[in-house]
Design an enzyme around this catalytic site. Sequence first.
Site, PDB file in Angstrom:
ATOM      1  N   ARG A  53     -12.653 -10.544  -6.403  1.00 27.90           N
ATOM      2  CA  ARG A  53     -13.679 -10.030  -5.500  1.00 27.90           C
ATOM      3  C   ARG A  53     -13.203  -8.729  -4.847  1.00 27.90           C
ATOM      4  NH1 ARG A  53     -16.110 -14.333  -1.439  1.00 27.90           N
ATOM      5  NH2 ARG A  53     -17.673 -12.690  -1.220  1.00 27.90           N
ATOM      6  N   CYS A  62     -12.618 -10.992   5.448  1.00 28.63           N
ATOM      7  CA  CYS A  62     -12.914 -11.671   4.179  1.00 28.63           C
ATOM      8  C   CYS A  62     -14.385 -11.377   3.891  1.00 28.63           C
ATOM      9  CB  CYS A  62     -12.603 -13.162   4.253  1.00 28.63           C
ATOM     10  SG  CYS A  62     -13.383 -14.015   5.653  1.00 28.63           S
TER      11      CYS A  62
END
Length: 277
Positions: free
Chosen positions: A184, A240
Site C-alpha cells: 500500500r 496509516c
Amino acid sequence: MNEFQSIVSAQWLADNLNNPNLVIVDCRFRLADPQWGYQQYLVSHITGAFYLDLDQDLSSPLHPKKYGGRHPLPDPNALAAKLEVIGITRGETLVVAYDDFKGAFAARLWWLLRYFGHDQVALLDGGWPAWTRGGYPQSSQLPTRQPGKFSPQVQSDWIVGIETVKAKRDLPSVALIDSRAGDRYRGETEPTDPIAGHIPGAVNSFWGLVLDEQGFFLPKQTQQQLWTPYQDAEELILYCGSGVTACVNLFSLDQLGYKNTKLYPGGWSDWCSDQSS
C-alpha cells in the site's frame, strides 16, 4: 497499580478476572464488515468484557466532505460518557483491551485512553486467539457494573493535522512514518482509499512487524531494531490509512521509551482526499 504493565498475558488476565478495579474491553472489528465484531462478541467474549466499536465508539462520524480521514477521533465527551457507562474512572480503573487482529483495533483504544488522560491501560498479548487457545473463561452474557467517572484531559500536542504534516514532512529533524503494509505504501494496491500511494517524504514501517505471526509482541530488543533508523529524529509523526493501525507502532515506540511521537489521525485517507479535491 504500580505493577500494572501495558502488556499483559492471558494468564495474568485470567488471574485478575475478579479484580473489582479491572475493566476488559473487546475491540474486535472488521473494516469490510462493521457489524462482525459485535456479532462475535455476542456469541462469546472474555468473561466480564464490554464491547466498544471502532466506527460507533472509537471514532466520530465522517465529515460530509470526507475530509479528516475515515476514522476521525471521537468527541472527548461522547467517548467519556461511554467509558463511564462501562465503569471506567479516569486515573483509577485498570483497563485491558483486546481484539483478534494482532492488536490493530485494541491499540486504538489504548492510544485514545492515554490521549484523554488515562494511563492505566494495557493490551492483551496475543489477544482473543491466545485467550481461546489457553482455554480461559468465556461468556455470552452482557456484563454490568457501577458507572465510572471520566473527565477527559486531552493531550492536544499528541496529534498533528494535514497542514502540520505538509510543513514538516521534508524537515531532516522529522521522521514521517507510514505504518501501512509495504504494497500500500508503494502504491501497488489500495483496497480502501480512492488513490494509491503515500505521503511524499514518508518512510515505511509496517505495523505488523512489531509482532510475531501469532500476534504476540516481539522482544523489545527486536522491536528496537525496527526503530533504530529514526532514533535521532527530534519528532516521529506516524500515520496509516485512518489513524488506527498506526497506534500499534505508537504502542511499540512507547514500550521502548520514545516520547517524541505524534499521530496524524487522518492518515492517507485524509491526505489523498485533500489531494483529489
